[in-house]
Write a protein that holds these residues in place. Structure first.
Motif, PDB file in Angstrom:
ATOM      1  N   GLN A   1      13.035 -27.434 -11.212  1.00  0.00           N
ATOM      2  CA  GLN A   1      13.832 -28.257 -10.300  1.00  0.00           C
ATOM      3  C   GLN A   1      15.114 -27.530  -9.877  1.00  0.00           C
ATOM      4  O   GLN A   1      15.538 -27.636  -8.728  1.00  0.00           O
ATOM      5  N   ILE A   2      15.720 -26.792 -10.825  1.00  0.00           N
ATOM      6  CA  ILE A   2      16.921 -26.016 -10.491  1.00  0.00           C
ATOM      7  C   ILE A   2      16.607 -24.994  -9.417  1.00  0.00           C
ATOM      8  O   ILE A   2      17.375 -24.799  -8.452  1.00  0.00           O
ATOM      9  N   ALA A   3      15.480 -24.320  -9.557  1.00  0.00           N
ATOM     10  CA  ALA A   3      15.071 -23.314  -8.572  1.00  0.00           C
ATOM     11  C   ALA A   3      14.855 -23.953  -7.211  1.00  0.00           C
ATOM     12  O   ALA A   3      15.275 -23.425  -6.161  1.00  0.00           O
ATOM     13  N   ILE A   4      14.198 -25.139  -7.194  1.00  0.00           N
ATOM     14  CA  ILE A   4      13.949 -25.829  -5.921  1.00  0.00           C
ATOM     15  C   ILE A   4      15.263 -26.234  -5.259  1.00  0.00           C
ATOM     16  O   ILE A   4      15.455 -26.059  -4.044  1.00  0.00           O
ATOM     17  N   ASP A   5      16.181 -26.786  -6.044  1.00  0.00           N
ATOM     18  CA  ASP A   5      17.477 -27.220  -5.494  1.00  0.00           C
ATOM     19  C   ASP A   5      18.269 -26.039  -4.937  1.00  0.00           C
ATOM     20  O   ASP A   5      18.886 -26.137  -3.853  1.00  0.00           O
ATOM     21  N   LEU A   6      18.271 -24.918  -5.682  1.00  0.00           N
ATOM     22  CA  LEU A   6      19.029 -23.743  -5.206  1.00  0.00           C
ATOM     23  C   LEU A   6      18.401 -23.146  -3.950  1.00  0.00           C
ATOM     24  O   LEU A   6      19.107 -22.706  -3.041  1.00  0.00           O
ATOM     25  N   GLU A   7      17.076 -23.142  -3.888  1.00  0.00           N
ATOM     26  CA  GLU A   7      16.394 -22.622  -2.691  1.00  0.00           C
ATOM     27  C   GLU A   7      16.707 -23.502  -1.468  1.00  0.00           C
ATOM     28  O   GLU A   7      16.910 -23.002  -0.353  1.00  0.00           O
ATOM     29  N   LYS A   8      16.738 -24.807  -1.698  1.00  0.00           N
ATOM     30  CA  LYS A   8      17.062 -25.745  -0.620  1.00  0.00           C
ATOM     31  C   LYS A   8      18.503 -25.540  -0.149  1.00  0.00           C
ATOM     32  O   LYS A   8      18.788 -25.502   1.064  1.00  0.00           O
ATOM     33  N   LYS A   9      19.422 -25.387  -1.111  1.00  0.00           N
ATOM     34  CA  LYS A   9      20.824 -25.171  -0.764  1.00  0.00           C
ATOM     35  C   LYS A   9      21.020 -23.850  -0.028  1.00  0.00           C
ATOM     36  O   LYS A   9      21.789 -23.769   0.948  1.00  0.00           O
ATOM     37  N   ALA A  10      20.306 -22.803  -0.476  1.00  0.00           N
ATOM     38  CA  ALA A  10      20.402 -21.490   0.171  1.00  0.00           C
ATOM     39  C   ALA A  10      19.929 -21.568   1.614  1.00  0.00           C
ATOM     40  O   ALA A  10      20.526 -20.968   2.519  1.00  0.00           O
ATOM     41  N   LEU A  11      18.835 -22.326   1.840  1.00  0.00           N
ATOM     42  CA  LEU A  11      18.320 -22.476   3.202  1.00  0.00           C
ATOM     43  C   LEU A  11      19.328 -23.200   4.097  1.00  0.00           C
ATOM     44  O   LEU A  11      19.538 -22.821   5.260  1.00  0.00           O
ATOM     45  N   GLU A  12      19.955 -24.247   3.551  1.00  0.00           N
ATOM     46  CA  GLU A  12      20.967 -24.983   4.316  1.00  0.00           C
ATOM     47  C   GLU A  12      22.151 -24.088   4.665  1.00  0.00           C
ATOM     48  O   GLU A  12      22.656 -24.105   5.805  1.00  0.00           O
ATOM     49  N   LEU A  13      22.590 -23.287   3.670  1.00  0.00           N
ATOM     50  CA  LEU A  13      23.712 -22.372   3.919  1.00  0.00           C
ATOM     51  C   LEU A  13      23.348 -21.300   4.937  1.00  0.00           C
ATOM     52  O   LEU A  13      24.193 -20.882   5.735  1.00  0.00           O
ATOM     53  N   LYS A  14      22.113 -20.860   4.917  1.00  0.00           N
ATOM     54  CA  LYS A  14      21.666 -19.848   5.889  1.00  0.00           C
ATOM     55  C   LYS A  14      21.741 -20.405   7.312  1.00  0.00           C
ATOM     56  O   LYS A  14      22.204 -19.730   8.240  1.00  0.00           O
ATOM     57  N   LEU A  15      21.288 -21.664   7.474  1.00  0.00           N
ATOM     58  CA  LEU A  15      21.327 -22.292   8.794  1.00  0.00           C
ATOM     59  C   LEU A  15      22.779 -22.466   9.272  1.00  0.00           C
ATOM     60  O   LEU A  15      23.090 -22.233  10.447  1.00  0.00           O
ATOM     61  N   ILE A  16      23.649 -22.875   8.330  1.00  0.00           N
ATOM     62  CA  ILE A  16      25.069 -23.044   8.685  1.00  0.00           C
ATOM     63  C   ILE A  16      25.677 -21.713   9.107  1.00  0.00           C
ATOM     64  O   ILE A  16      26.403 -21.635  10.118  1.00  0.00           O
ATOM     65  N   ALA A  17      25.383 -20.668   8.351  1.00  0.00           N
ATOM     66  CA  ALA A  17      25.921 -19.341   8.660  1.00  0.00           C
ATOM     67  C   ALA A  17      25.430 -18.866  10.027  1.00  0.00           C
ATOM     68  O   ALA A  17      26.200 -18.294  10.825  1.00  0.00           O
ATOM     69  N   GLU A  18      24.168 -19.099  10.322  1.00  0.00           N
ATOM     70  CA  GLU A  18      23.602 -18.679  11.614  1.00  0.00           C
ATOM     71  C   GLU A  18      24.226 -19.469  12.769  1.00  0.00           C
ATOM     72  O   GLU A  18      24.513 -18.924  13.833  1.00  0.00           O
ATOM     73  N   GLN A  19      24.457 -20.759  12.543  1.00  0.00           N
ATOM     74  CA  GLN A  19      25.072 -21.595  13.576  1.00  0.00           C
ATOM     75  C   GLN A  19      26.515 -21.155  13.866  1.00  0.00           C
ATOM     76  O   GLN A  19      26.947 -21.083  15.020  1.00  0.00           O
ATOM     77  N   LYS A  20      27.236 -20.887  12.796  1.00  0.00           N
ATOM     78  CA  LYS A  20      28.611 -20.426  12.978  1.00  0.00           C
ATOM     79  C   LYS A  20      28.653 -19.065  13.673  1.00  0.00           C
ATOM     80  O   LYS A  20      29.511 -18.813  14.525  1.00  0.00           O
ATOM     81  N   ALA A  21      27.755 -18.178  13.301  1.00  0.00           N
ATOM     82  CA  ALA A  21      27.705 -16.859  13.933  1.00  0.00           C
ATOM     83  C   ALA A  21      27.372 -16.983  15.418  1.00  0.00           C
ATOM     84  O   ALA A  21      27.955 -16.295  16.271  1.00  0.00           O
ATOM     85  N   GLU A  22      26.455 -17.883  15.748  1.00  0.00           N
ATOM     86  CA  GLU A  22      26.085 -18.103  17.150  1.00  0.00           C
ATOM     87  C   GLU A  22      27.250 -18.708  17.938  1.00  0.00           C
ATOM     88  O   GLU A  22      27.521 -18.315  19.076  1.00  0.00           O
ATOM     89  N   ALA A  23      27.941 -19.666  17.312  1.00  0.00           N
ATOM     90  CA  ALA A  23      29.090 -20.296  17.977  1.00  0.00           C
ATOM     91  C   ALA A  23      30.205 -19.279  18.221  1.00  0.00           C
ATOM     92  O   ALA A  23      30.833 -19.256  19.288  1.00  0.00           O
ATOM     93  N   ALA A  24      30.448 -18.406  17.232  1.00  0.00           N
ATOM     94  CA  ALA A  24      31.469 -17.362  17.368  1.00  0.00           C
ATOM     95  C   ALA A  24      31.106 -16.398  18.490  1.00  0.00           C
ATOM     96  O   ALA A  24      31.959 -15.988  19.293  1.00  0.00           O
ATOM     97  N   LYS A  25      29.812 -16.037  18.565  1.00  0.00           N
ATOM     98  CA  LYS A  25      29.363 -15.108  19.609  1.00  0.00           C
ATOM     99  C   LYS A  25      29.523 -15.731  21.000  1.00  0.00           C
ATOM    100  O   LYS A  25      29.990 -15.074  21.940  1.00  0.00           O
ATOM    101  N   LYS A  26      29.163 -17.006  21.118  1.00  0.00           N
ATOM    102  CA  LYS A  26      29.291 -17.667  22.416  1.00  0.00           C
ATOM    103  C   LYS A  26      30.755 -17.769  22.840  1.00  0.00           C
ATOM    104  O   LYS A  26      31.087 -17.557  24.013  1.00  0.00           O
ATOM    105  N   MET A  27      31.617 -18.097  21.881  1.00  0.00           N
ATOM    106  CA  MET A  27      33.040 -18.202  22.203  1.00  0.00           C
ATOM    107  C   MET A  27      33.603 -16.847  22.627  1.00  0.00           C
ATOM    108  O   MET A  27      34.352 -16.745  23.608  1.00  0.00           O
ATOM    109  N   LYS A  28      33.223 -15.792  21.901  1.00  0.00           N
ATOM    110  CA  LYS A  28      33.696 -14.447  22.231  1.00  0.00           C
ATOM    111  C   LYS A  28      33.167 -14.006  23.591  1.00  0.00           C
ATOM    112  O   LYS A  28      33.897 -13.422  24.402  1.00  0.00           O
ATOM    113  N   ASP A  29      31.890 -14.297  23.866  1.00  0.00           N
ATOM    114  CA  ASP A  29      31.310 -13.935  25.166  1.00  0.00           C
ATOM    115  C   ASP A  29      32.015 -14.677  26.305  1.00  0.00           C
ATOM    116  O   ASP A  29      32.253 -14.110  27.387  1.00  0.00           O
ATOM    117  N   ALA A  30      32.367 -15.943  26.066  1.00  0.00           N
ATOM    118  CA  ALA A  30      33.058 -16.730  27.090  1.00  0.00           C
ATOM    119  C   ALA A  30      34.442 -16.164  27.369  1.00  0.00           C
ATOM    120  O   ALA A  30      34.858 -16.040  28.534  1.00  0.00           O
TER     121      ALA A  30
END
Length: 415
Positions: free
Chosen positions: A372-401
């Motif tokens: 269960q610990i492994a499942i929870d950490l994998e789920k959290k890692a996936l959520e953090l990956k999506l957040i990191a990608e969203q922030k990186a995309e938002a930063a790129k769009k702002m810089k491009d603008a």
């Protein structure tokens, strides 16, 4: 013999008339108005260059106060406070405190009055020397207007006061002295060149005094700009600790602005100093027709230099305003980038924990808690990956603008 005597009287009378005419001609105004026309043209060039420069310096300075929004409530009240005296002893409508941006605009009006008074004086001189071009009443009106404008310019650079006694200031701030007015009137009546020379010479000190007032006004503006530069410099030094890229760009824009402003003030200072020298050379040209006036040429050159500086300062000003307007967006882009990097680091850390937990779970498949610990950490890692990608995309769009806006604006500035 009678005929001979008549002829002799005729020749003597004719000779006396000729001598009288020659003597009168030697003391009359020369028909060559070129020195006065050149003096007027040089003053106009100075005025146009000076007004163009101050049109950029003052609005740019006052614009900064529109951007002062991230300040305390007390600072806001102090910055925009306009106070009228409640002391009856001072009289009605006495302003005790004025927002600094209104002071700048008053300075701008004062400089306008000064340069327009200089041009008005040269125009009065040119009109004066032309045959029957000005009546005594017209001359009186012109003197009153010129000295009135001079007094308005003087008052523009004075601190608010409850005193209405400015009689001495009115006398010293005009461009035509009381002493020279009498000589100018004498010239109007008889058109003697000697009276014109006396009038111009009597007014030389007043011209020098007026020009010094102009120089003093420029030095006052210079001191204000210096204080603003020092304050902004400190602000950008502090900003550098948290956002080096934005601080560097804004500091460079500030330096370009200040450099352009100082060069403009320097040219205005030199042209103001050249005005009394040009007036002195005008006197010499009246005394010795044909004598060249280097100071008049200098005034023209300084005026033209001011126009060029103003054109450059205009682009610098627009570039500065562009940087100022883009600064919040750039700061937001930098902040998003930093958040994206931090989110990616957090994702990487949790991902390592998830991998380790999965390995431990696979080693002991009967331990459900490890699984269960492994499942929870994998789920959290996936959520953090999506957040990191969203922030990186938002930063790129702002810089491009921001980059697109800067490119479009720069294309407009270089047209």
């Amino acid at each position: 013999m009678k005929t001979f005597g008549s002829l002799r009287r005729f020749y003597i009378t004719t000779a006396l008339i000729l001598i009288s005419t020659l003597l009168t001609g030697c003391d009359s105004t020369p028909q060559n108005f070129k020195p006065f026309e050149e003096f007027k043209t040089s003053a106009e060039t100075l005025r146009d260059g000076s007004n163009t420069a101050i049109d950029l310096i003052i609005p740019q300075t006052t614009k900064r106060y529109e951007d002062y929004t991230d300040i305390s409530h007390d600072s806001f009240k102090n910055l925009h406070s306009l106070t009228i005296s409640s002391d009856d002893a001072k009289g009605p409508f006495v302003v005790e405190k004025v927002p600094i941006y209104l002071v700048y605009e008053r300075f701008k009006s004062g400089l306008y009055d000064m340069t327009n008074t200089m041009v008005g004086y040269t125009n009065t001189l040119l009109t004066l020397v032309k045959t029957d071009a000005m009546t005594d009443s017209e001359f009186t009106k012109s003197v009153n207007e010129l000295n009135g404008n001079g007094f308005s310019a003087y008052m523009a650079f004075q601190k608010p006061s409850g005193s209405d006694d400015h009689s001495q200031a009115a006398k010293n701030s005009g461009l035509i002295s009381s002493l020279s007015i009498a000589a100018f009137r004498a010239y109007l009546n008889n058109k003697k060149q000697s009276d014109l020379i006396d009038a111009l010479e009597n007014n030389q000190n007043q011209v020098e005094r007026f020009s010094q007032q102009y120089v003093n006004a420029l030095m006052l503006i210079s001191a204000i700009l210096e204080r603003e530069y020092a304050a902004k410099s400190q602000e950008y030094r502090e900003l550098f600790l948290s956002n080096p890229a934005s601080a560097t760009k804004q500091f460079m824009a500030l330096n370009r602005n200040y450099y352009a402003q100082i060069n403009s003030l320097k040219a205005m200072h030199r042209s103001a100093e050249a005005f009394p020298y040009a007036h002195k050379q005008l006197i010499e040209e009246v005394k010795q027709p044909g004598k060249s006036g280097s100071s008049i040429v200098s005034m023209v050159n300084y005026g033209q230099q001011l126009k060029k500086l103003a054109e450059g300062a205009k682009k610098t000003n627009e570039q500065s305003l562009l940087e100022s307007n883009l600064a919040p967006s750039e700061a937001r882009a930098s902040s998003l980038t930093a958040e994206a990097v931090a989110a990616n680091h957090e994702y990487a850390k949790v991902q390592l924990q998830a991998v380790a937990a999965r390995i431990a779970s696979d080693t002991d498949s009967t331990d459900l808690s490890k699984k269960q610990i492994a499942i929870d950490l994998e789920k959290k890692a996936l959520e953090l990956k999506l957040i990191a990608e969203q922030k990186a995309e938002a930063a790129k769009k702002m810089k491009d603008a921001v980059d697109a806006l800067r490119a479009a604006a720069m294309a407009t500035l270089t047209e």
